[in-house]
Design a protein around this motif. Structure first.
Motif: not given
Length: 186
Positions: A5-10, A15-20, A34-39
């Protein structure tokens, strides 16, 4: 065969909890986040690690396609890299996988939608800023560093490195405040 699984927020305040939780519910034995832009793919070390370690038969799972990226070309390149390693990509919402030919078509369209959505967000933001400027209520972003404190420390004969350490920022930011367009208030 592993489900990874891969979870990302910008931003760091998201919060990453829902994706995880969704990835765990889908049976992902390994979850990287990770917490980084998906641009773009720049700075997305966790995603790069996953891609590097994919084996034939593995499956990269994301909750939504925009978690992989907001640029169609980047998303398609990621999918291609996974396939080159004999792995699959699965998106939970809506449920689409590269295991079938139709999945490729759907993921391409979803990738284009994600990129279009990113452009719309930027356009709405720009329009909102222009309206606020026109109304005289736009002040720009808030200063993250106390400029007054930087000037005080500088007057106290502290060097830029010491000030940066005390303020919790980079030396370059201190130089910009001290020598750049931001001058000490009178």
């Amino acid at each position: 065969m592993s489900r990874i699984g891969y979870a990302r927020v910008s931003t760091i305040d998201q919060d990453l909890d829902t994706q995880v939780a969704k990835l765990k519910a889908e049976g992902c034995g390994i979850i990287r986040s990770e917490k980084v832009s998906g641009a773009s793919r720049d700075g997305r070390c966790e995603l790069a690690t996953i891609i590097d370690f994919l084996r034939p038969g593995d499956e990269l799972v994301v909750t939504r396609l925009d978690r992989l990226g907001r640029d169609t070309r980047d998303v398609l390149n990621l999918i291609h890299e996974c396939e080159q390693r004999g792995a699959f990509v699965t998106v939970i919402d809506p449920h689409v996988s590269t295991r079938g030919e139709m999945g490729h078509v759907v993921l391409t369209v979803l990738g284009m939608v994600a990129q279009m959505e990113r452009r719309f967000i930027k356009e709405r933001q720009r329009e909102g800023i222009e309206r606020a400027k026109g109304a005289g209520i736009y002040k720009g972003g808030s200063a993250r560093i106390d400029h007054q404190r930087v000037f005080e420390l500088d007057r106290g004969k502290m060097g830029a490195s010491e000030i940066a350490k005390a303020m919790g920022c980079s030396r370059m930011q201190i130089y910009r405040i001290l020598k750049g367009s931001l001058q000490e208030p009178t």
